[in-house]
Design an enzyme around this catalytic site. Structure first.
Site, PDB file in Angstrom:
ATOM      1  N   ARG A  37       0.842  -1.211   0.000  1.00 31.01           N
ATOM      2  CA  ARG A  37       0.000   0.000   0.000  1.00 31.01           C
ATOM      3  C   ARG A  37       0.874   1.257   0.000  1.00 31.01           C
ATOM      4  O   ARG A  37       0.485   2.311  -0.502  1.00 31.01           O
ATOM      5  CB  ARG A  37      -0.962  -0.004   1.207  1.00 31.01           C
ATOM      6  N   TYR A  82     -15.751  17.782 -15.047  1.00 35.48           N
ATOM      7  CA  TYR A  82     -16.131  16.374 -14.943  1.00 35.48           C
ATOM      8  C   TYR A  82     -17.102  16.181 -13.764  1.00 35.48           C
ATOM      9  O   TYR A  82     -16.902  16.754 -12.689  1.00 35.48           O
ATOM     10  CB  TYR A  82     -14.864  15.543 -14.755  1.00 35.48           C
ATOM     11  N   ASP A  88      -6.579  19.099 -15.288  1.00 31.45           N
ATOM     12  CA  ASP A  88      -7.023  17.745 -15.633  1.00 31.45           C
ATOM     13  C   ASP A  88      -6.768  17.563 -17.138  1.00 31.45           C
ATOM     14  O   ASP A  88      -7.425  18.184 -17.968  1.00 31.45           O
ATOM     15  CB  ASP A  88      -8.513  17.599 -15.294  1.00 31.45           C
ATOM     16  N   LYS A 104      -8.486   6.302 -19.311  1.00 33.19           N
ATOM     17  CA  LYS A 104      -8.923   6.670 -20.644  1.00 33.19           C
ATOM     18  C   LYS A 104      -7.830   6.380 -21.677  1.00 33.19           C
ATOM     19  O   LYS A 104      -7.638   5.242 -22.048  1.00 33.19           O
ATOM     20  CB  LYS A 104      -9.386   8.134 -20.649  1.00 33.19           C
TER      21      LYS A 104
HETATM   22  C1  LIG Z   1     -13.063   9.817 -16.487  1.00 36.32           C
HETATM   23  C2  LIG Z   1     -12.591  11.160 -16.036  1.00 36.32           C
HETATM   24  C3  LIG Z   1     -12.174  11.389 -14.721  1.00 36.32           C
HETATM   25  C4  LIG Z   1     -12.264  10.321 -13.649  1.00 36.32           C
HETATM   26  O1  LIG Z   1     -11.446   9.232 -13.913  1.00 36.32           O
HETATM   27  P1  LIG Z   1     -11.748   7.745 -13.358  1.00 36.32           P
HETATM   28  O2  LIG Z   1     -10.541   7.009 -13.770  1.00 36.32           O
HETATM   29  O3  LIG Z   1     -13.015   7.287 -13.983  1.00 36.32           O
HETATM   30  O4  LIG Z   1     -11.891   7.884 -11.881  1.00 36.32           O
HETATM   31  C5  LIG Z   1     -11.711  12.640 -14.388  1.00 36.32           C
HETATM   32  N1  LIG Z   1     -11.663  13.636 -15.287  1.00 36.32           N
HETATM   33  C6  LIG Z   1     -12.067  13.468 -16.560  1.00 36.32           C
HETATM   34  C7  LIG Z   1     -11.990  14.607 -17.506  1.00 36.32           C
HETATM   35  C8  LIG Z   1     -12.547  12.228 -16.987  1.00 36.32           C
HETATM   36  O5  LIG Z   1     -12.963  12.073 -18.250  1.00 36.32           O
END
Ligand SMILES: *Cc1c(COP(=O)(O)O)cnc(C)c1O
Length: 423
Positions: free
Chosen positions: A75, A128, A212, A237
């Site tokens: 962890r 988001y 982000d 993603k």
């Molecule tokens: C999907 C997404 C997130 C969150 O990511 P997870 O891996 O699903 O927790 C945050 N910001 C954006 C722009 C996203 O598309």
């Protein structure tokens, strides 16, 4: 012999770093590819070695003889996590990176680390849904106030939101998402960094600028090079890239990233060895996948923009290069991405008829996978957003979001052409 893992990352292109940076076979029995270390705990050689390892972890005291600190409990850290973090840091052009078990775990760690009751946050709109929920739910309950601005290219709009925030409490953090989902709204990171600096002079404490970068990823945009303090990415993603793992990352200066690694041990949101290994492999093809998906997206967007049943698209490749947004994109981004939305003439009924006829393109949320995905924003990703706020954010009943994958572009265009006949 100089090996690629010894070369400074600045000397290499992202495509090269993505294939091998952060893994040295000679430290792993010469295994050409990274072994997976599922062990949860790590053995000490002696009682005094145990003490040295803990002193290194908690107080940063180097081990005798310059030995590498090693690991304690998974962890807290493990070899596969180290590999992912070194590679992500190199791709993001950062000193260090921390990996988490989802993008939201990464964003939560940043906010929980940077914010205290009474602090204020400024963010671009739209953001988001998970980030929005964190700010308006948990953090609002802890006494954190948040303020949004609409146009991330308008310095006065950003500064005005920042001043409102600073009047409500010290402005501790600015959160940007560029491009934004699903509208493709863009923000000028360098301009917002100058607002952060100005607010720092006014209040004696510079707010942290967090970007982000999920929608473009490190191959197309490096926020740290434009003045961001931290880049956060949902690695679920484009980095994972196959819609089969959840992960998140934060990159930046070691002094900012290290506290996040410590906080992660309390939140329990570290990335496990198997997922780390899959992600490390996915990084290897990220450049290829990104290039192909971007080219496919252009073909699909060109087709849609010319179709009589399509009102508009948000594809960044169609932004006028002479416009403010176009000039900013040319400075800040190395490509225009492969997730965008388009609006049909008509509403839900037309959109649903078209969606139900698709045969190649699949209907699901998420983005950045090898497969092309489509969803009707108003009834899926934005289901819980009240109509007024949704429409103000550019999502109407005819809006569809497309994440273009790496299939043959002609098959994608043909599928959309036949489905649009029903719209
Ligand atoms: C999907 C997404 C997130 C969150 O990511 P997870 O891996 O699903 O927790 C945050 N910001 C954006 C722009 C996203 O598309």
């Amino acid at each position: 012999m100089t090996r690629s893992s010894d070369l400074p990352p600045d000397a290499l292109h992202p495509d090269t770093l993505a294939v091998s940076h952060g893994y040295d076979p000679h430290r792993h029995h010469g295994a050409a590819k990274p072994p997976i270390y599922p062990s949860t705990t790590y053995m000490y050689r002696s009682a005094s070695h145990a003490k040295d390892v803990h002193r290194a972890y908690f107080d940063g005291v180097p081990l005798p003889g310059g030995e590498e600190p090693g690991h304690i409990y998974s962890r807290l850290g493990h070899p596969n996590l180290d590999m992912v973090e070194r590679r992500l840091a190199a791709l993001d052009r950062a000193e260090d990176a921390a990996a988490f078990n989802s993008g939201m775990a990464a964003i939560s760690a940043v906010m929980l680390s940077a914010l205290r009751p009474g602090d204020a946050v400024v963010h671009g709109r739209p953001i988001y849904g998970g980030t929005d929920g964190l700010l308006t739910g948990l953090l609002a309950g802890f006494g954190v106030k948040s303020f949004g601005f609409g146009d991330g290219l308008d310095r006065d709009a950003v500064l005005s939101a920042a001043r409102d925030a600073a009047a409500a409490g010290p402005l501790a953090l600015i959160h940007l998402e560029t491009p934004a989902n699903p509208t493709g709204a863009v923000a000028d990171i360098a301009m917002v960094a100058s607002v952060a600096a100005e607010m720092g002079d006014r209040q004696g404490r510079r707010p942290l600028l967090v970007v982000d970068n999920t929608f473009l990823g490190p191959f197309l945009q490096c926020p740290l090079e434009h003045g961001a303090d931290l880049t956060v990415t949902s690695l679920t993603k484009y980095a994972g890239g196959h819609s089969d793992l959840l992960a998140g990352g934060v990159s930046g200066a070691r002094a900012l990233v290290d506290p996040l690694k410590k906080l992660r041990t309390f939140l329990g949101t570290s990335l496990d060895p198997h997922v780390s290994a899959t992600l490390l492999r996915s990084f290897e093809t990220m450049g290829l996948r990104t290039a192909r998906a971007c080219a496919n997206a252009r073909a699909v967007a060109d087709f849609l923009a010319a179709h009589p049943k399509v009102r508009s698209t948000s594809f960044l490749g169609h932004v006028d290069p002479e416009s403010r947004a176009g000039a900013m994109l040319a400075r800040q981004c190395a490509g225009t991405g492969s997730t965008f939305s388009f609006r049909l003439r008509g509403g839900e009924a037309e959109a649903f008829r078209m969606l139900d006829r698709l045969r190649v393109i699949r209907m699901a949320v998420s983005l950045g996978g090898t497969e092309t995905l489509i969803c009707h924003s108003a009834t899926t990703t934005h289901y819980a957003v009240p109509r007024e706020r949704r429409e103000a954010g550019g999502v109407d009943d005819g809006t569809l979001r497309l994440s273009v994958g790496i299939e043959h572009p002609d098959d994608l265009v043909a599928d959309l052409r036949q489905a649009l006949e029903a719209a």
